[in-house]
Design an enzyme around this catalytic site. Structure first.
Site, PDB file in Angstrom:
ATOM      1  N   HIS A   4       0.828  -1.205   0.000  1.00  0.00           N
ATOM      2  CA  HIS A   4       0.000   0.000   0.000  1.00  0.00           C
ATOM      3  C   HIS A   4       0.865   1.258   0.000  1.00  0.00           C
ATOM      4  O   HIS A   4       0.558   2.236  -0.689  1.00  0.00           O
ATOM      5  CB  HIS A   4      -0.916  -0.027   1.223  1.00  0.00           C
ATOM      6  CG  HIS A   4      -1.758   1.196   1.381  1.00  0.00           C
ATOM      7  ND1 HIS A   4      -1.557   2.114   2.382  1.00  0.00           N
ATOM      8  CD2 HIS A   4      -2.811   1.666   0.652  1.00  0.00           C
ATOM      9  CE1 HIS A   4      -2.442   3.084   2.272  1.00  0.00           C
ATOM     10  NE2 HIS A   4      -3.217   2.841   1.241  1.00  0.00           N
ATOM     11  N   GLU A  23       2.105   1.931  -3.461  1.00  0.00           N
ATOM     12  CA  GLU A  23       1.072   2.574  -4.280  1.00  0.00           C
ATOM     13  C   GLU A  23       1.023   4.076  -4.005  1.00  0.00           C
ATOM     14  O   GLU A  23       0.908   4.893  -4.922  1.00  0.00           O
ATOM     15  CB  GLU A  23      -0.278   1.923  -3.978  1.00  0.00           C
ATOM     16  CG  GLU A  23      -1.467   2.612  -4.607  1.00  0.00           C
ATOM     17  CD  GLU A  23      -2.562   2.896  -3.600  1.00  0.00           C
ATOM     18  OE1 GLU A  23      -3.052   4.042  -3.564  1.00  0.00           O
ATOM     19  OE2 GLU A  23      -2.933   1.977  -2.855  1.00  0.00           O
ATOM     20  N   HIS A  24       1.134   4.460  -2.721  1.00  0.00           N
ATOM     21  CA  HIS A  24       1.126   5.882  -2.366  1.00  0.00           C
ATOM     22  C   HIS A  24       2.339   6.614  -2.937  1.00  0.00           C
ATOM     23  O   HIS A  24       2.248   7.782  -3.314  1.00  0.00           O
ATOM     24  CB  HIS A  24       1.120   6.033  -0.844  1.00  0.00           C
ATOM     25  CG  HIS A  24      -0.247   6.085  -0.255  1.00  0.00           C
ATOM     26  ND1 HIS A  24      -0.753   7.184   0.391  1.00  0.00           N
ATOM     27  CD2 HIS A  24      -1.244   5.145  -0.219  1.00  0.00           C
ATOM     28  CE1 HIS A  24      -1.977   6.934   0.810  1.00  0.00           C
ATOM     29  NE2 HIS A  24      -2.304   5.705   0.460  1.00  0.00           N
ATOM     30  N   GLU A  57      -4.391   7.855   7.848  1.00  0.00           N
ATOM     31  CA  GLU A  57      -5.374   6.947   7.249  1.00  0.00           C
ATOM     32  C   GLU A  57      -5.686   5.781   8.194  1.00  0.00           C
ATOM     33  O   GLU A  57      -6.841   5.380   8.354  1.00  0.00           O
ATOM     34  CB  GLU A  57      -4.832   6.422   5.910  1.00  0.00           C
ATOM     35  CG  GLU A  57      -5.837   5.685   5.065  1.00  0.00           C
ATOM     36  CD  GLU A  57      -5.273   5.289   3.703  1.00  0.00           C
ATOM     37  OE1 GLU A  57      -5.991   4.582   2.979  1.00  0.00           O
ATOM     38  OE2 GLU A  57      -4.138   5.676   3.378  1.00  0.00           O
TER      39      GLU A  57
END
Length: 430
Positions: free
Chosen positions: A47, A50-51, A127
């Protein structure tokens, strides 16, 4: 013409579907690697990667990436799931070369700058905090963690604050080098696209991408089930009740999809009508079936007030049991119609269609025609669904609950309700 598929010399699969009367193109690169491919010390790195995808390459800054795509009115983004990561864009037809160039630059020359990494780690910590503060989000994380305990399949995609803060640029580079190869990647475009021209553009920019990803495949998943409860002082309780589901490739996958629709796929479904409309025991209830490459999970989610929990759970379990005894033909036909309509509606979106094609190629090795899916659905009978139900809902359950859950029945009692009275056993339909 339908879906056209080519394969580059390095093994990269390229697929397109021309959608008449659409002036835009949705395109992207899908990688068969997600959070499930992480090692024990990499929880959350897929993840984070991806960021970091749009934070700069050897020839473009983060500003360059953002401004170049928006200068032509386009969009660019990325997403991480349990088993895949995607990098995608939407542009006008004349801007396809720019979009491919940007995506290729990200995949082949991302810098993962330390300063950018520190900022993005902070964003992901926020998040994680936001997810923890959202009960209807966190209950699903706890549900999968319990269903697949101590396995990467059950871990939150976001990672933990400790793991996210620990990652270095080298670790992200190493993960990408280990997991990203042409043998695990699919490039797809849908909309105003010509196949041969698109393949040539992809060949120019990704034809030299490494042929194979040297990283190991994830270990096989093992559904274990169990119980998780988090008593919080909230206005409502979030409850997820689940069972071992079916993988994409197995015979009962599509039957499981239809069964979830019959139980909780809309306002006419059994759960909505019985639990919400007739009894008023919750304000939200639905069923779902998630398939993965080697397993799956079937679940019911309900959101209710503290005073209704004690009555709600037995009613939910009773409705599950009833599907093992009878399903009406009109329910089956309605579920088929819902599935077909959902498939057709999503096919009218270029972005949804590109995602469908990519997912099918990664799972089945080829695009699956809508007509073939309809034939599979047409072959599912009432007898097959009731047989599936009688087997599905006698597996060890998974219970996850967040909120004022003190009156929720004990796990042993929930499991006991599923076996008394016994299901009517049926021979497996062929």
């Amino acid at each position: 013409m339908g879906v056209e598929v080519s394969r580059l010399s390095n093994g990269l699969t390229v697929a397109t579907e021309n959608l008449p009367h659409i002036e835009t193109v949705a395109l992207g690169v899908w990688v068969k690697s997600g959070s499930r491919n992480e090692r024990d010390d990499e929880h959350g790195i897929a993840h984070l990667l991806e960021h970091m995808a749009f934070k700069g390459t050897g020839s473009r800054s983060a500003w360059d990436i953002a401004s170049q795509i928006e200068d032509v009115g386009g969009e660019i983004n990325a997403a991480t799931s349990v088993e895949t990561t995607s990098f995608y864009a939407r542009v006008l037809r004349d801007d396809i070369p720019l979009a491919i160039d940007l995506l290729a630059d990200i995949l082949m020359d991302s810098r993962f700058d330390a300063d950018e990494l520190a900022r993005e780690q902070h964003v992901i910590l926020q998040e994680i905090g936001a997810a923890h503060d959202t009960p209807d989000d966190i209950v699903f994380d706890r549900f999968t963690e319990t269903a697949f305990r101590h396995q990467t399949l059950g871990r939150s995609i976001l990672g933990t604050p400790e793991t996210v803060k620990s990652f270095t640029p080298k670790q992200i580079h190493d993960f990408m080098a280990r997991q990203y190869g042409a043998d695990r990647m699919v490039v797809v475009a849908a909309g105003a696209v010509k196949h041969d021209e698109f393949v040539r553009e992809v060949e120019k920019r990704l034809g030299s991408f490494r042929e194979k990803a040297p990283g190991e495949a994830p270990s096989s998943a093992n559904y274990v089930g169990g119980d998780y409860r988090e008593d919080r002082d909230l206005m409502d309780a979030q409850i997820v009740l689940g069972f071992e589901g079916r993988a994409y490739h197995v015979r009962d996958f599509y039957a499981s999809q239809l069964l979830s629709m019959i139980l909780g796929g809309g306002m006419s479904s059994r759960l909505f009508q019985e639990v919400r409309e007739k009894r008023g025991l919750c304000y939200s209830v639905y069923a779902f079936h998630w398939g993965f490459s080697d397993t799956g999970v079937f679940g019911i989610h309900a959101a209710t007030g503290k005073e209704d929990i004690e009555e709600l759970v037995p009613v939910l379990l009773g409705e599950l049991q009833k599907t093992g005894d009878f399903i009406h033909l009109d329910e089956l036909n309605r579920a088929r119609a819902q599935y077909r309509a959902g498939l057709m509606m999503s096919s009218e979106s270029a972005a949804s269609r590109a995602s469908q094609i990519a997912r099918q190629i990664m799972l089945f090795g080829r695009p699956v025609a809508k007509e073939e899916l309809m034939e599979r659905l047409a072959g599912i009978t009432i007898e097959r669904l009731t047989d599936l139900s009688s087997r599905l809902f006698t597996t060890k359950p998974t219970v996850a609950a967040v909120g004022p859950v003190g009156t929720l029945a004990a796990f042993e009692d929930v499991a006991g309700m599923l076996t008394a009275p016994p299901f009517t056993m049926r021979k497996l339909a062929v």
